[in-house]
Structures are given as C-alpha cells and as structure tokens.
Write a protein that holds these residues in place. Sequence first.
Motif, mmCIF file in Angstrom:
data_model
loop_
_atom_site.group_PDB
_atom_site.id
_atom_site.type_symbol
_atom_site.label_atom_id
_atom_site.label_comp_id
_atom_site.label_asym_id
_atom_site.label_seq_id
_atom_site.Cartn_x
_atom_site.Cartn_y
_atom_site.Cartn_z
ATOM 1 N N GLY A 36 97.002 -54.009 -9.127
ATOM 2 C CA GLY A 36 96.461 -53.180 -8.059
ATOM 3 C C GLY A 36 95.651 -52.029 -8.609
ATOM 4 O O GLY A 36 95.161 -52.079 -9.737
ATOM 5 N N GLU A 51 102.730 -51.249 -11.064
ATOM 6 C CA GLU A 51 102.429 -52.383 -10.189
ATOM 7 C C GLU A 51 103.396 -53.546 -10.410
ATOM 8 O O GLU A 51 103.855 -54.166 -9.444
ATOM 9 C CB GLU A 51 100.985 -52.850 -10.382
ATOM 10 C CG GLU A 51 99.950 -51.889 -9.839
ATOM 11 C CD GLU A 51 99.921 -51.849 -8.319
ATOM 12 O OE1 GLU A 51 100.404 -52.787 -7.665
ATOM 13 O OE2 GLU A 51 99.397 -50.853 -7.788
ATOM 14 N N GLU A 55 105.647 -54.894 -7.430
ATOM 15 C CA GLU A 55 105.368 -56.219 -6.877
ATOM 16 C C GLU A 55 106.359 -57.286 -7.315
ATOM 17 O O GLU A 55 106.674 -58.186 -6.536
ATOM 18 C CB GLU A 55 103.946 -56.666 -7.243
ATOM 19 C CG GLU A 55 102.878 -55.864 -6.557
ATOM 20 C CD GLU A 55 101.470 -56.378 -6.831
ATOM 21 O OE1 GLU A 55 101.318 -57.423 -7.511
ATOM 22 O OE2 GLU A 55 100.526 -55.729 -6.359
#
Length: 117
Positions: A36, A51, A55
Amino acid sequence: MKPWRDGVRALVIDPDERVVLVHFDFPPFPWAPPGGGVDPGESDEEALRRELREELGLLDYELGPLLWNREHEFDFAGGRFRGQRERCYLVSSENAAVPWDERLRWFRGLADLSAPR
C-alpha cells in the motif's frame, strides 16, 4: 494536476514457493501483491512492515531485493491521487501462515492464477 501516491508491495514467497495475492475491488488489477501507500517520512521497509502486518498479520520474514518499479494511473481515494508509483520487493517467510479467504489467496503457478474465484 493531481499528485502521485507513493507505494510499496511485496512478492511474498513461502517455503512451498507459493505467492500470496490480495483481491481488490477496483479494476484493472483484481489480484495484486500485498502492500500500500508509503506515509510521509516512512522508508520502504517501514511501510512494508506496517502493510504486511495489517494485511497479512505477517511479522517474521526476510526482506529481499527490489524486484520492479511500476507506475500506474487509476481512480483511487475519490480521485485524490493521479495514480501510484510503487516498488515491489521480494519477501520470503518460513512462517507465512496467511489463511486462504475471499480476499487473500495463495497461488502456486499459472494454473492457480487462471482458476476462477
């Protein structure tokens, strides 16, 4: 003209040589490596660690080399950005326990990539 968003992604490979991809609801990239945006003042490594934790829940991995740079335009954040300039790094993990679900999926090869969701 709108600014570019700075981003990073990771090609995460597990011991079985699978890669994990994230499903996005905006075209033209329905599946992409996790990652991201890079926040102001954040290094690529810091952004990737944030990230991948957010995630994938991934904390323990080895950050490898930069694999590629990519620049692409798309409608993002309500048109706030022109597109994203991103760098993708190789990440290997012996402990990648990312579960398969509708948003995250492990892919082993071309046959997996072409299989319907």
